[in-house]
Design an enzyme around this catalytic site. Structure first.
Site, PDB file in Angstrom:
ATOM      1  N   SER A   1       0.724  -1.389   0.040  1.00 54.08           N
ATOM      2  CA  SER A   1      -0.048   0.149  -0.023  1.00 54.08           C
ATOM      3  C   SER A   1       0.816   1.333   0.018  1.00 54.08           C
ATOM      4  O   SER A   1       1.749   1.455   0.901  1.00 54.08           O
ATOM      5  CB  SER A   1      -0.873  -0.170   1.267  1.00 54.08           C
ATOM      6  OG  SER A   1      -1.492   1.331   1.399  1.00 54.08           O
TER       7      SER A   1
ATOM      8  N   HIS B   1      -1.000  -0.913  -4.291  1.00 57.17           N
ATOM      9  CA  HIS B   1      -2.251  -0.539  -3.640  1.00 57.17           C
ATOM     10  C   HIS B   1      -2.414   0.764  -3.519  1.00 57.17           C
ATOM     11  O   HIS B   1      -1.478   1.089  -2.869  1.00 57.17           O
ATOM     12  CB  HIS B   1      -2.741  -1.465  -2.453  1.00 57.17           C
ATOM     13  CG  HIS B   1      -3.964  -1.076  -1.754  1.00 57.17           C
ATOM     14  ND1 HIS B   1      -5.276  -1.764  -2.199  1.00 57.17           N
ATOM     15  CD2 HIS B   1      -4.108  -0.475  -0.724  1.00 57.17           C
ATOM     16  CE1 HIS B   1      -6.259  -1.362  -1.210  1.00 57.17           C
ATOM     17  NE2 HIS B   1      -5.607  -0.502  -0.513  1.00 57.17           N
TER      18      HIS B   1
ATOM     19  N   ASP C   1      -4.624   4.019  -2.136  1.00 61.22           N
ATOM     20  CA  ASP C   1      -5.645   4.302  -1.014  1.00 61.22           C
ATOM     21  C   ASP C   1      -6.177   5.891  -1.426  1.00 61.22           C
ATOM     22  O   ASP C   1      -5.364   6.828  -1.098  1.00 61.22           O
ATOM     23  CB  ASP C   1      -5.205   4.386   0.380  1.00 61.22           C
ATOM     24  CG  ASP C   1      -5.123   2.955   0.811  1.00 61.22           C
ATOM     25  OD1 ASP C   1      -6.005   2.248   0.626  1.00 61.22           O
ATOM     26  OD2 ASP C   1      -3.995   2.675   1.170  1.00 61.22           O
TER      27      ASP C   1
ATOM     28  N   MET D   1      -8.383   8.862  -0.152  1.00 63.39           N
ATOM     29  CA  MET D   1      -9.231   9.316   0.857  1.00 63.39           C
ATOM     30  C   MET D   1      -9.621  10.865   0.855  1.00 63.39           C
ATOM     31  O   MET D   1      -8.906  11.575   0.427  1.00 63.39           O
ATOM     32  CB  MET D   1      -8.513   9.290   2.339  1.00 63.39           C
ATOM     33  CG  MET D   1      -7.961   7.835   2.647  1.00 63.39           C
ATOM     34  SD  MET D   1      -7.043   7.947   4.031  1.00 63.39           S
ATOM     35  CE  MET D   1      -6.625   6.287   4.046  1.00 63.39           C
TER      36      MET D   1
ATOM     37  N   HIS E   1      -8.162   2.002  -4.176  1.00 68.66           N
ATOM     38  CA  HIS E   1      -9.432   1.710  -2.942  1.00 68.66           C
ATOM     39  C   HIS E   1      -9.965   3.004  -2.934  1.00 68.66           C
ATOM     40  O   HIS E   1      -9.160   4.105  -2.225  1.00 68.66           O
ATOM     41  CB  HIS E   1      -8.700   1.095  -1.807  1.00 68.66           C
ATOM     42  CG  HIS E   1      -9.367   0.944  -0.608  1.00 68.66           C
ATOM     43  ND1 HIS E   1      -9.015   0.636   0.536  1.00 68.66           N
ATOM     44  CD2 HIS E   1     -10.628   1.137  -0.448  1.00 68.66           C
ATOM     45  CE1 HIS E   1      -9.888   0.626   1.415  1.00 68.66           C
ATOM     46  NE2 HIS E   1     -10.698   1.002   0.943  1.00 68.66           N
TER      47      HIS E   1
ATOM     48  N   MET F   1     -12.022   5.446  -0.760  1.00 66.84           N
ATOM     49  CA  MET F   1     -12.494   5.670   0.456  1.00 66.84           C
ATOM     50  C   MET F   1     -13.245   6.920   0.199  1.00 66.84           C
ATOM     51  O   MET F   1     -12.760   8.100   0.978  1.00 66.84           O
ATOM     52  CB  MET F   1     -11.652   5.518   1.625  1.00 66.84           C
ATOM     53  CG  MET F   1     -11.098   4.229   1.937  1.00 66.84           C
ATOM     54  SD  MET F   1      -9.477   4.047   2.800  1.00 66.84           S
ATOM     55  CE  MET F   1      -8.344   4.289   1.774  1.00 66.84           C
TER      56      MET F   1
ATOM     57  N   MET G   1     -11.986  -4.997   5.100  1.00 65.09           N
ATOM     58  CA  MET G   1     -11.287  -4.043   5.839  1.00 65.09           C
ATOM     59  C   MET G   1     -11.252  -5.044   7.305  1.00 65.09           C
ATOM     60  O   MET G   1     -12.158  -5.190   7.787  1.00 65.09           O
ATOM     61  CB  MET G   1     -12.248  -2.875   6.148  1.00 65.09           C
ATOM     62  CG  MET G   1     -12.196  -1.776   4.712  1.00 65.09           C
ATOM     63  SD  MET G   1     -10.549  -1.640   3.801  1.00 65.09           S
ATOM     64  CE  MET G   1      -9.359  -0.901   5.145  1.00 65.09           C
TER      65      MET G   1
ATOM     66  N   GLY H   1      -9.050   4.801   6.956  1.00 68.61           N
ATOM     67  CA  GLY H   1      -8.688   6.243   7.025  1.00 68.61           C
ATOM     68  C   GLY H   1      -7.276   6.478   7.476  1.00 68.61           C
ATOM     69  O   GLY H   1      -6.714   7.216   7.227  1.00 68.61           O
ATOM     70  N   PHE H   2      -6.588   5.563   7.951  1.00 68.00           N
ATOM     71  CA  PHE H   2      -5.347   5.528   8.300  1.00 68.00           C
ATOM     72  C   PHE H   2      -4.331   4.108   8.309  1.00 68.00           C
ATOM     73  O   PHE H   2      -5.011   3.185   8.437  1.00 68.00           O
ATOM     74  CB  PHE H   2      -5.125   5.803  10.030  1.00 68.00           C
ATOM     75  CG  PHE H   2      -5.903   7.186  10.258  1.00 68.00           C
ATOM     76  CD1 PHE H   2      -5.350   8.419  10.143  1.00 68.00           C
ATOM     77  CD2 PHE H   2      -7.506   7.071  10.474  1.00 68.00           C
ATOM     78  CE1 PHE H   2      -6.261   9.664  10.362  1.00 68.00           C
ATOM     79  CE2 PHE H   2      -7.877   8.194  10.774  1.00 68.00           C
ATOM     80  CZ  PHE H   2      -7.427   9.337  10.471  1.00 68.00           C
ATOM     81  N   GLY H   3      -3.262   4.470   8.118  1.00 74.50           N
ATOM     82  CA  GLY H   3      -2.113   3.263   8.039  1.00 74.50           C
ATOM     83  C   GLY H   3      -1.801   2.806   9.436  1.00 74.50           C
ATOM     84  O   GLY H   3      -2.112   3.867  10.301  1.00 74.50           O
ATOM     85  N   GLY H   4      -1.074   1.877   9.622  1.00 78.18           N
ATOM     86  CA  GLY H   4      -0.733   1.708  11.106  1.00 78.18           C
ATOM     87  C   GLY H   4      -1.505   1.346  12.059  1.00 78.18           C
ATOM     88  O   GLY H   4      -0.887   1.362  13.200  1.00 78.18           O
TER      89      GLY H   4
ATOM     90  N   ASP I   1      -7.302  -5.830   3.981  1.00 82.28           N
ATOM     91  CA  ASP I   1      -6.815  -4.447   4.126  1.00 82.28           C
ATOM     92  C   ASP I   1      -6.570  -3.873   5.553  1.00 82.28           C
ATOM     93  O   ASP I   1      -7.663  -3.741   6.085  1.00 82.28           O
ATOM     94  CB  ASP I   1      -7.183  -3.518   3.021  1.00 82.28           C
ATOM     95  CG  ASP I   1      -6.630  -2.300   3.015  1.00 82.28           C
ATOM     96  OD1 ASP I   1      -5.433  -2.161   3.519  1.00 82.28           O
ATOM     97  OD2 ASP I   1      -7.179  -1.455   2.287  1.00 82.28           O
ATOM     98  N   GLY I   2      -5.469  -3.982   6.016  1.00 83.80           N
ATOM     99  CA  GLY I   2      -5.284  -3.072   7.152  1.00 83.80           C
ATOM    100  C   GLY I   2      -4.756  -3.879   8.479  1.00 83.80           C
ATOM    101  O   GLY I   2      -5.163  -5.032   8.786  1.00 83.80           O
ATOM    102  N   GLY I   3      -3.667  -3.456   8.813  1.00 86.68           N
ATOM    103  CA  GLY I   3      -3.045  -4.195  10.193  1.00 86.68           C
ATOM    104  C   GLY I   3      -2.220  -5.275   9.966  1.00 86.68           C
ATOM    105  O   GLY I   3      -2.055  -6.246  10.632  1.00 86.68           O
TER     106      GLY I   3
ATOM    107  N   GLY J   1       0.745  -2.087   4.247  1.00 85.74           N
ATOM    108  CA  GLY J   1       1.410  -0.755   4.201  1.00 85.74           C
ATOM    109  C   GLY J   1       2.585  -0.558   5.095  1.00 85.74           C
ATOM    110  O   GLY J   1       3.790  -0.799   4.614  1.00 85.74           O
ATOM    111  N   SER J   2       2.086  -0.302   6.208  1.00 81.98           N
ATOM    112  CA  SER J   2       3.577  -0.317   7.301  1.00 81.98           C
ATOM    113  C   SER J   2       4.410  -1.403   7.341  1.00 81.98           C
ATOM    114  O   SER J   2       5.509  -1.127   7.420  1.00 81.98           O
ATOM    115  CB  SER J   2       3.181   0.455   8.651  1.00 81.98           C
ATOM    116  OG  SER J   2       1.680   0.164   8.717  1.00 81.98           O
TER     117      SER J   2
END
Ligand code: DX5
Ligand code: ZN
Length: 224
Positions: free
Chosen positions: A7, A32, A34, A36, A65, A67, A136, A141-144, A174-176, A196-197
């Site tokens: 991401s 990917h 994102d 927003m 993606h 959002m 999700m 809304g946020f990475g990490g 997607d996410g974490g 992402g992170s």
């Protein structure tokens, strides 16, 4: 086949091209992106001009993606700017059937995204139309952010539905996602993993992406 989707939200924007080259050289097959709008989600990321620039420096398929509140207006513009596949949030699209068909008629693959708290049943009618479903595993809304484990049950159920209905949509998450949980995610039956992170937040993003893929493939093979 399990694929890692780095991401770009977590990349260093001052050297995006270089970061894309790093993961490409390592063998990643998708990126990917994102988007927003500060309205559907409480954050603003990047948009059309950035996608256009990226399109010029990579041949990898771009997974966009959205959002955003107004996906109907902007999806065609992102496709024109170089998106190969576009996902829209069920929560933001009152005419989901129309939106999905529009994305496909504009020449891109269409996915629908569900927030962690949105039930799979909201997709029952449109599932046969979809190229992919993005679940999700954080509130967007946020990475990490931290992975929400109950989403694994949604993955397993969606996988069962796909089999029972004889459908072929891909399942994306997607996410974490990190080395700590990619095994569980792959075991649950995901095809595409956004990270992402845990990719761009490391000293060697290419190596990090490959390590995630290997850990996921190993866990999936152990289960099979
Ligand atoms: C979050 C975005 C994600 C984000 C994931 O709203 O949709 O794609 O970049 O970042 P990590 O992997 O850091 O949770
Ligand atoms: Zn995303």
């Amino acid at each position: 086949m399990l694929e890692i989707f780095p991401s770009l939200l977590a990349a260093d924007f001052s050297r995006l091209g270089e970061q894309i080259d790093q993961v490409t050289a390592a063998g990643v097959n998708y990126l990917h992106f994102d988007v927003m709008d500060g309205h559907f989600v409480p954050n603003i990321s990047f948009g059309l001009p950035v996608l256009e620039s990226i399109r010029k420096c990579t041949r990898l398929p771009l997974d966009v993606h959205l959002m955003i509140t107004d996906a109907d207006t902007y999806a065609p513009r992102f496709i024109e700017a170089g998106a190969d596949q576009v996902s829209v949030h069920q929560e933001a699209c009152p005419h989901l059937d129309r939106t999905v068909r529009m994305i496909q008629s504009e020449g891109a693959k269409a996915g629908v995204v569900l927030n962690p708290a949105t039930p799979l049943s909201t997709l029952e009618q449109v599932l046969p139309l979809l190229d992919y479903v993005l679940l999700m595993s954080v509130n967007p809304g946020f990475g990490g952010q931290s992975f929400i484990p109950y989403v694994l049950d949604k993955v397993r159920t969606l996988r069962q539905w796909r089999e029972r209905l004889g459908l072929t949509f891909a399942i994306e998450i997607d996410g974490g996602i990190s080395l700590d949980n990619v095994g569980r995610v792959a075991e649950a039956g995901v095809d595409w993993v956004v990270a992402g992170s845990s990719v761009f937040g490391t000293a060697d993003p290419g190596r990090a992406a490959i390590a995630l893929k290997e850990a996921g493939l190993e866990a999936a093979a152990r289960k099979a």
